[in-house]
Design an enzyme around this catalytic site. Structure first.
Site, mmCIF file in Angstrom:
data_model
loop_
_atom_site.group_PDB
_atom_site.id
_atom_site.type_symbol
_atom_site.label_atom_id
_atom_site.label_comp_id
_atom_site.label_asym_id
_atom_site.label_seq_id
_atom_site.Cartn_x
_atom_site.Cartn_y
_atom_site.Cartn_z
ATOM 1 N N ASN A 82 0.805 -1.226 0.000
ATOM 2 C CA ASN A 82 0.000 0.000 0.000
ATOM 3 C C ASN A 82 0.838 1.276 0.000
ATOM 4 O OD1 ASN A 82 -2.434 1.819 0.964
ATOM 5 N ND2 ASN A 82 -0.857 2.032 2.542
ATOM 6 N N ILE A 85 3.726 7.305 -2.656
ATOM 7 C CA ILE A 85 3.873 8.759 -2.575
ATOM 8 C C ILE A 85 3.475 9.363 -3.916
ATOM 9 C CG2 ILE A 85 5.721 8.797 -0.852
ATOM 10 C CD1 ILE A 85 7.691 9.253 -3.259
ATOM 11 N N TYR A 147 3.449 9.284 -11.327
ATOM 12 C CA TYR A 147 2.515 8.504 -10.499
ATOM 13 C C TYR A 147 1.646 7.588 -11.364
ATOM 14 C CZ TYR A 147 -1.069 7.835 -6.815
ATOM 15 O OH TYR A 147 -1.951 7.308 -5.889
ATOM 16 N N GLY A 178 -10.386 5.349 -5.959
ATOM 17 C CA GLY A 178 -10.552 6.715 -6.450
ATOM 18 C C GLY A 178 -10.047 7.644 -5.355
HETATM 19 P P1 NDP Z 1 -0.611 8.670 2.941
HETATM 20 O O1 NDP Z 1 0.338 9.669 2.404
HETATM 21 O O2 NDP Z 1 -1.713 9.097 3.836
HETATM 22 O O3 NDP Z 1 0.227 7.493 3.705
HETATM 23 C C1 NDP Z 1 1.277 6.874 3.051
HETATM 24 C C2 NDP Z 1 1.845 5.765 3.894
HETATM 25 O O4 NDP Z 1 2.904 5.140 3.145
HETATM 26 C C3 NDP Z 1 2.487 6.254 5.181
HETATM 27 O O5 NDP Z 1 2.346 5.272 6.194
HETATM 28 C C4 NDP Z 1 3.964 6.400 4.808
HETATM 29 O O6 NDP Z 1 4.876 6.289 5.897
HETATM 30 C C5 NDP Z 1 4.107 5.186 3.902
HETATM 31 N N1 NDP Z 1 5.249 5.319 3.001
HETATM 32 C C6 NDP Z 1 5.473 6.259 2.044
HETATM 33 N N2 NDP Z 1 6.660 6.064 1.450
HETATM 34 C C7 NDP Z 1 7.211 4.967 2.032
HETATM 35 C C8 NDP Z 1 8.440 4.280 1.879
HETATM 36 N N3 NDP Z 1 9.355 4.673 0.982
HETATM 37 N N4 NDP Z 1 8.672 3.206 2.655
HETATM 38 C C9 NDP Z 1 7.772 2.781 3.588
HETATM 39 N N5 NDP Z 1 6.578 3.396 3.774
HETATM 40 C C10 NDP Z 1 6.309 4.482 3.027
HETATM 41 O O7 NDP Z 1 -1.168 7.896 1.664
HETATM 42 P P2 NDP Z 1 -2.652 7.356 1.352
HETATM 43 O O8 NDP Z 1 -3.167 6.605 2.515
HETATM 44 O O9 NDP Z 1 -3.446 8.462 0.800
HETATM 45 O O10 NDP Z 1 -2.339 6.358 0.137
HETATM 46 C C11 NDP Z 1 -2.074 4.972 0.353
HETATM 47 C C12 NDP Z 1 -1.945 4.286 -0.999
HETATM 48 O O11 NDP Z 1 -3.161 4.446 -1.729
HETATM 49 C C13 NDP Z 1 -0.837 4.877 -1.878
HETATM 50 O O12 NDP Z 1 -0.219 3.847 -2.604
HETATM 51 C C14 NDP Z 1 -1.594 5.802 -2.805
HETATM 52 O O13 NDP Z 1 -0.912 6.004 -4.005
HETATM 53 C C15 NDP Z 1 -2.882 5.011 -2.993
HETATM 54 N N6 NDP Z 1 -4.025 5.823 -3.416
HETATM 55 C C16 NDP Z 1 -4.477 6.854 -2.625
HETATM 56 C C17 NDP Z 1 -5.575 7.582 -3.013
HETATM 57 C C18 NDP Z 1 -6.106 8.669 -2.162
HETATM 58 O O14 NDP Z 1 -7.056 9.306 -2.596
HETATM 59 N N7 NDP Z 1 -5.601 8.922 -0.992
HETATM 60 C C19 NDP Z 1 -6.284 7.285 -4.266
HETATM 61 C C20 NDP Z 1 -5.731 6.186 -5.001
HETATM 62 C C21 NDP Z 1 -4.646 5.488 -4.583
HETATM 63 P P3 NDP Z 1 5.185 7.617 6.824
HETATM 64 O O15 NDP Z 1 3.950 7.803 7.653
HETATM 65 O O16 NDP Z 1 6.379 7.250 7.605
HETATM 66 O O17 NDP Z 1 5.403 8.768 5.864
#
Ligand code: NDP
Length: 240
Positions: A82, A85, A147, A178
């Site tokens: 999951n 970034i 992305y 979404g």
């Molecule tokens: P957030 O930015 O809220 O959270 C991201 C999470 O990923 C955090 O726990 C962060 O850790 C972790 N993370 C980021 N980079 C790394 C890394 N290099 N190594 C380990 N952990 C990492 O993201 P969302 O919850 O919004 O998104 C989650 C997933 O869903 C993503 O893949 C995103 O692309 C996808 N997505 C999101 C949408 C949305 O509307 N929000 C829509 C479609 C897809 P830390 O807290 O330490 O930064």
């Protein structure tokens, strides 16, 4: 039957809801984060789900991190990729760093995590791998060539690994959320968000819990006939 699950990016946003949903479904869960220790600590205090810190863009760090989790919790049968970034810019302004950071984190992590876990799943003849892609990997988005490329790559990766793993009782599926109400989306300007919501038939953003429920469904023992699928969780934004 409860199994051991690992959720990358499991301490905030969508990943947090996924980790909690899997935990409530009876699985033992490990949540991985990158650098936001305060959020990870708050998550642990709220849920008592163990947290682990490493960079999913780093192949060797994934190896070491997975070994640590398996030593403490046992073999991982459910993997939710999951962590992700965004680093938006139109292509004619995008730096190589913006391009590669997103590609390595959002797509490279699929290889880095699965490469270390799929062998054990094959030996045990069970696995559930769920990869979080995005609606923007399906339809593209202004300012997101990095992305969209990474998230579209996740869909191809999912299907190829699903074919390779099918005879070993390992399913590999993708979810394409979404726009969900998380910190990642909070960065989108208000007017742009109104336009986006206007294009969603159910008339609202998704919630992290909408995605969490879908992960629990795909992680179930009974979901063994679903593999290589892309499940849209987007309020009807793209009907295929
Ligand atoms: P957030 O930015 O809220 O959270 C991201 C999470 O990923 C955090 O726990 C962060 O850790 C972790 N993370 C980021 N980079 C790394 C890394 N290099 N190594 C380990 N952990 C990492 O993201 P969302 O919850 O919004 O998104 C989650 C997933 O869903 C993503 O893949 C995103 O692309 C996808 N997505 C999101 C949408 C949305 O509307 N929000 C829509 C479609 C897809 P830390 O807290 O330490 O930064």
């Amino acid at each position: 039957m409860g199994r051991t699950a690992l959720v990358t990016g499991g301490t905030r946003g969508i990943g947090k809801a996924i980790a909690i949903a899997l935990h409530e479904a009876g699985h033992q869960v490990a949540a991985v984060y990158h650098s936001n220790s305060n959020a990870a600590q708050a998550f642990f205090e709220q849920t008592a789900i163990p947290v682990y810190q490493w960079d999913v863009a780093d192949f060797d760090a994934c190896h070491a991190g997975i070994a640590r989790v398996e030593l403490q919790l046992g073999p991982i049968d459910i993997l939710v990729n999951n962590a992700g970034i965004a680093s938006d810019a139109v292509l004619h302004r995008m730096t190589p760093d913006q391009w590669w950071r997103v590609i390595h984190t959002d797509l490279g992590s699929m290889f880095n995590m699965c490469r270390h876990l799929v062998e054990g799943m094959r030996e045990r003849q069970f696995g559930r791998i769920i990869n979080i892609s995005s609606v923007n990997g399906q339809k593209g988005q202004f300012g997101q060539s990095n992305y969209a490329a990474a998230k579209a790559g996740v869909l191809g990766f999912t299907k190829a690994l699903a074919i390779e793993s099918a005879r070993k009782n390992i399913t590999v599926n993708a979810i394409t959320p979404g726009y969900c109400d998380t910190e990642m989306v909070a960065a989108v300007p208000k007017e742009t968000m109104q336009t986006i919501i206007g294009g969603i038939p159910v008339g609202r953003l998704g919630s992290a819990e909408d995605v969490g429920r879908t992960v629990v469904f795909l992680a179930a023992e009974e979901a063994g006939f679903i593999t290589g699928a892309t499940i849209d969780v987007n309020g009807g934004q793209t009907m295929r």
